[in-house]
Enzyme design. Structure first.
Site, PDB file in Angstrom:
ATOM      1  N   THR A  38     -17.457  96.515  17.402  1.00 43.21           N
ATOM      2  CA  THR A  38     -17.782  97.394  16.272  1.00 43.21           C
ATOM      3  C   THR A  38     -19.271  97.284  15.988  1.00 43.21           C
ATOM      4  O   THR A  38     -19.864  96.214  16.136  1.00 43.21           O
ATOM      5  CB  THR A  38     -17.037  96.977  14.986  1.00 43.21           C
ATOM      6  OG1 THR A  38     -17.408  95.631  14.695  1.00 43.21           O
ATOM      7  CG2 THR A  38     -15.557  97.071  15.148  1.00 43.21           C
ATOM      8  N   GLU A  60     -11.373  99.991  15.012  1.00 45.33           N
ATOM      9  CA  GLU A  60     -10.191  99.123  14.843  1.00 45.33           C
ATOM     10  C   GLU A  60      -8.876  99.888  14.925  1.00 45.33           C
ATOM     11  O   GLU A  60      -7.811  99.309  14.899  1.00 45.33           O
ATOM     12  CB  GLU A  60     -10.265  98.402  13.479  1.00 45.33           C
ATOM     13  CG  GLU A  60     -11.302  97.309  13.390  1.00 45.33           C
ATOM     14  CD  GLU A  60     -12.691  97.809  12.996  1.00 45.33           C
ATOM     15  OE1 GLU A  60     -12.946  99.030  13.117  1.00 45.33           O
ATOM     16  OE2 GLU A  60     -13.518  96.990  12.575  1.00 45.33           O
ATOM     17  N   LYS A 117     -22.472 103.029  -7.898  1.00 47.40           N
ATOM     18  CA  LYS A 117     -21.806 102.704  -9.159  1.00 47.40           C
ATOM     19  C   LYS A 117     -22.769 102.941 -10.314  1.00 47.40           C
ATOM     20  O   LYS A 117     -23.713 102.203 -10.509  1.00 47.40           O
ATOM     21  CB  LYS A 117     -21.346 101.243  -9.153  1.00 47.40           C
ATOM     22  CG  LYS A 117     -20.249 101.017  -8.150  1.00 47.40           C
ATOM     23  CD  LYS A 117     -19.575  99.670  -8.302  1.00 47.40           C
ATOM     24  CE  LYS A 117     -18.744  99.391  -7.076  1.00 47.40           C
ATOM     25  NZ  LYS A 117     -19.528  98.936  -5.917  1.00 47.40           N
ATOM     26  N   TRP A 119     -17.853 105.589 -10.345  1.00 45.71           N
ATOM     27  CA  TRP A 119     -18.270 105.752  -8.964  1.00 45.71           C
ATOM     28  C   TRP A 119     -18.766 107.160  -8.682  1.00 45.71           C
ATOM     29  O   TRP A 119     -18.178 108.135  -9.123  1.00 45.71           O
ATOM     30  CB  TRP A 119     -17.092 105.459  -8.018  1.00 45.71           C
ATOM     31  CG  TRP A 119     -16.759 104.007  -7.963  1.00 45.71           C
ATOM     32  CD1 TRP A 119     -17.337 103.009  -8.677  1.00 45.71           C
ATOM     33  CD2 TRP A 119     -15.761 103.406  -7.136  1.00 45.71           C
ATOM     34  NE1 TRP A 119     -16.760 101.805  -8.349  1.00 45.71           N
ATOM     35  CE2 TRP A 119     -15.796 102.020  -7.415  1.00 45.71           C
ATOM     36  CE3 TRP A 119     -14.856 103.884  -6.195  1.00 45.71           C
ATOM     37  CZ2 TRP A 119     -14.944 101.118  -6.776  1.00 45.71           C
ATOM     38  CZ3 TRP A 119     -14.017 102.992  -5.570  1.00 45.71           C
ATOM     39  CH2 TRP A 119     -14.059 101.619  -5.852  1.00 45.71           C
TER      40      TRP A 119
HETATM   41  P1  AMP Z   1     -16.557 103.243  13.700  1.00 43.45           P
HETATM   42  O1  AMP Z   1     -15.654 102.104  13.792  1.00 43.45           O
HETATM   43  O2  AMP Z   1     -17.953 102.965  14.141  1.00 43.45           O
HETATM   44  O3  AMP Z   1     -15.975 104.426  14.396  1.00 43.45           O
HETATM   45  O4  AMP Z   1     -16.694 103.632  12.167  1.00 43.45           O
HETATM   46  C1  AMP Z   1     -15.577 103.864  11.363  1.00 43.45           C
HETATM   47  C2  AMP Z   1     -16.007 104.369  10.018  1.00 43.45           C
HETATM   48  O5  AMP Z   1     -16.640 105.635  10.129  1.00 43.45           O
HETATM   49  C3  AMP Z   1     -14.865 104.610   9.072  1.00 43.45           C
HETATM   50  O6  AMP Z   1     -14.403 103.424   8.468  1.00 43.45           O
HETATM   51  C4  AMP Z   1     -15.480 105.580   8.082  1.00 43.45           C
HETATM   52  O7  AMP Z   1     -16.265 104.908   7.109  1.00 43.45           O
HETATM   53  C5  AMP Z   1     -16.408 106.388   8.947  1.00 43.45           C
HETATM   54  N1  AMP Z   1     -15.764 107.671   9.294  1.00 43.45           N
HETATM   55  C6  AMP Z   1     -15.094 107.980  10.417  1.00 43.45           C
HETATM   56  N2  AMP Z   1     -14.673 109.258  10.377  1.00 43.45           N
HETATM   57  C7  AMP Z   1     -15.071 109.772   9.193  1.00 43.45           C
HETATM   58  C8  AMP Z   1     -14.940 111.038   8.538  1.00 43.45           C
HETATM   59  N3  AMP Z   1     -14.324 112.070   9.103  1.00 43.45           N
HETATM   60  N4  AMP Z   1     -15.475 111.166   7.304  1.00 43.45           N
HETATM   61  C9  AMP Z   1     -16.120 110.155   6.703  1.00 43.45           C
HETATM   62  N5  AMP Z   1     -16.290 108.944   7.270  1.00 43.45           N
HETATM   63  C10 AMP Z   1     -15.769 108.749   8.490  1.00 43.45           C
END
Ligand code: AMP
Length: 544
Positions: free
Chosen positions: A189, A334, A442, A447
């Site tokens: 990640t 994840e 915040k 929020w």
């Molecule tokens: P990653 O593991 O790098 O793919 O990042 C995952 C994170 O990307 C998620 O926990 C979200 O915070 C963000 N994310 C993924 N898809 C979206 C979406 N369609 N809209 C907003 N945030 C997203």
């Protein structure tokens, strides 16, 4: 009483066998690092993946050992996906956009034995090879003649992929009968704090995820589609497209390193791409190109937008201007990654255009297999009323149980994985992300959603990109600051932009100020890097 049906493991080798046998002549087209366009098909992918598996046997790479890639989306990377995992080794896709020190750390942490890389990443390999003594073989994804002598001298144990494959037997490879819960691939990640953490997928989680991703309300991919994954194969397995495409027998078109709007447009147009998937930042480039051309790529019908929130203006541009259907989706490394996708239900047919569009800005409802709940700070469940917010937790067969050798206890709470996303869910199960918990603003104990603030800014015609971050405030704790990159040649001032918010969000949500910048920093997966942005703003403000 037990059922009387056959027990077969869900294996990645089963996907390539299926694709090669029933869709063998379906094309795999790749724009290569070499600059040309290469044509292969599912039968060829299997043939070469088998050679590769023979090659790994000859090198004595053990079952479960890691074979890493540092590569763009292309046919050789696809062959590695199947040859490595299919033969029982673990494919570790490394993100080349990370800093070389971080790459070396990841390679050593994963204990990679072999590392295959595209020639564009040769400088990274030169930098990291001396720091990665555990890697026994370095494989350059190119022809033997294309391997520079100086690189061979600098990297011991280096050889070209094509020379390596050419030495291998063309005899069919007997894919091992693995336990479906064995590890198949891993991905780190992009942690913004601390060291990256490794997610270790299994054959079972990968195949089940691919099947759910293929469902009509998710990607709806079929044997009549040509799919172009813009999302990289080094980031959560390109959202599973390489597996889903094999499962449905779709044509795949790989863009290689050319991810700008003009290159994507040309490739999509010439290869009759019907479906594509990527993060909002890449779509900005494609939409700008479509505007210049005055048309869409001729067969483009559907796009999946995920990774960051899809702004309403973007959904509108695809659908209303160009007739391309948008599916907004949410997921995480994840989660393999897909968790939700936004498709309508029958009852939504009666909504007006604006209400439908508004619904599409939500991240959608869970895929079969993904279970969700929202909890407040005390861990109590929050109502699904579309208004109450809390942290989203998930569970399911393709959701992480634990990170690989993180040295920390499992992150699960009562069997649920805490996502770090702050969301609301409506009674129909449509989830809306308010923010990452660390990005939420915040103000006066309430929020403010930075995503909503960004979406409004993105719908202003002069705005190319926008990000909203919290700045400390003596009375309200935090207040929103809007950071904007103007479109080339466009003129807009702070006052006009702030007035644009009137009536669109609650008055107290309107940012206090606008900071215009040349560029907004993006992370290794194309998302806005808010930590870096906050640092840059601090530097700017201290200079001023
Ligand atoms: P990653 O593991 O790098 O793919 O990042 C995952 C994170 O990307 C998620 O926990 C979200 O915070 C963000 N994310 C993924 N898809 C979206 C979406 N369609 N809209 C907003 N945030 C997203």
């Amino acid at each position: 009483m037990m059922g009387l049906m056959q027990q077969h493991s869900l294996l990645i080798s089963g996907l390539i066998e299926f694709a090669a046998r029933f869709h063998g002549d379906t094309e795999i087209v790749s724009r290569r690092v070499e600059g040309d366009r290469h044509r292969s098909n599912w039968a060829q992918v299997r043939r070469r993946a088998m050679r590769l598996a023979h090659g790994l046997d000859a090198w004595g790479v053990e079952r479960g050992e890691r074979v890493a890639t540092l590569a763009w989306n292309g046919y050789r990377h696809l062959e590695l996906y199947y040859g490595v995992s299919g033969s029982g080794r673990v494919l570790h896709t490394v993100n080349p956009r990370l800093h070389p020190d971080q790459i070396a750390w990841i390679v050593n942490h994963a204990q990679d034995r072999v590392l295959a890389f595209d020639m564009s990443f040769a400088p990274i390999i030169q930098a990291v090879a001396p720091q990665c003594p555990g890697v026994r073989r370095w494989v350059a994804l190119c022809d033997a003649e294309a391997l520079p002598a100086e690189l061979e001298r600098a990297v011991p144990g280096l050889l070209s992929y094509e020379a390596w494959l050419a030495e291998q037997s063309d005899a069919p490879y007997a894919w091992p009968a693995l336990d479906e819960s064995e590890a198949s691939s891993m991905c780190y990640t992009s942690g913004t704090t601390g060291n990256p953490k490794a997610v270790l997928y299994s054959h079972r989680s990968t195949v089940l995820h691919a099947m759910a991703a293929a469902l009509p309300d998710v990607t709806g991919l079929s044997a009549r589609d040509a799919v172009l994954p813009v999302v990289p194969m080094f980031h959560v397995n390109a959202w599973g497209v390489p597996y889903t495409a094999a499962m449905v027998g779709a044509k795949v078109v790989f863009p290689g390193p050319a991810l700008d709007g003009a290159s994507l447009f040309e490739l999509m147009d010439q290869e009759d791409v019907s479906y594509s998937a990527g993060v909002p930042t890449v779509w900005l480039g494609l939409l700008a190109r479509m505007q210049q051309e005055g048309r869409r790529p001729r067969s483009l019908a559907r796009v999946l937008i995920g990774g960051s929130a899809a702004p309403m203006a973007m959904i509108q541009a695809f659908q209303d201007t160009w007739g391309v259907e948008v599916r907004h989706a949410w997921g995480m490394t994840e989660m393999s990654p897909l968790g939700t996708a936004c498709a309508f239900k029958t009852k939504h047919a009666s909504l007006d255009a604006q209400q439908r569009l508004q619904l599409q800005t939500s991240q959608g409802r869970p895929l079969y297999g993904v279970d969700m709940r929202i909890v407040d700070a005390a861990g109590a469940e929050v109502a699904w009323d579309g208004r109450s917010i809390g942290e989203l937790q998930v569970r399911g067969p393709w959701v992480l149980a634990d990170y690989y050798q993180s040295g920390q206890p499992s992150p699960l709470r009562d069997g649920w994985f805490p996502t770090g996303d702050v969301v609301s869910i409506d009674p129909d199960g449509y989830m809306r992300i308010v923010d990452r918990s660390k990005d939420v603003i915040k103000s006066g104990g309430e929020w403010i959603s930075s995503i909503d603030i960004e979406n409004v800014a993105m719908s202003h015609p002069a705005v190319a990109m926008a990000a909203c971050v919290a700045v400390p405030h003596p009375k309200w704790d935090e207040r929103p600051l809007l950071v904007v990159v103007r479109k080339p040649g466009a003129e807009v001032e702070a006052r006009e932009l702030l007035a644009f918010y009137e009536g669109k969000v609650a008055k107290w949500w309107i940012p206090d100020d606008v900071q215009f910048v040349e560029a907004i920093p993006l992370g290794a997966t194309g998302k806005i890097l808010k930590t870096r942005l906050r640092e840059q703003l601090l530097e700017l403000r201290t200079q001023a």
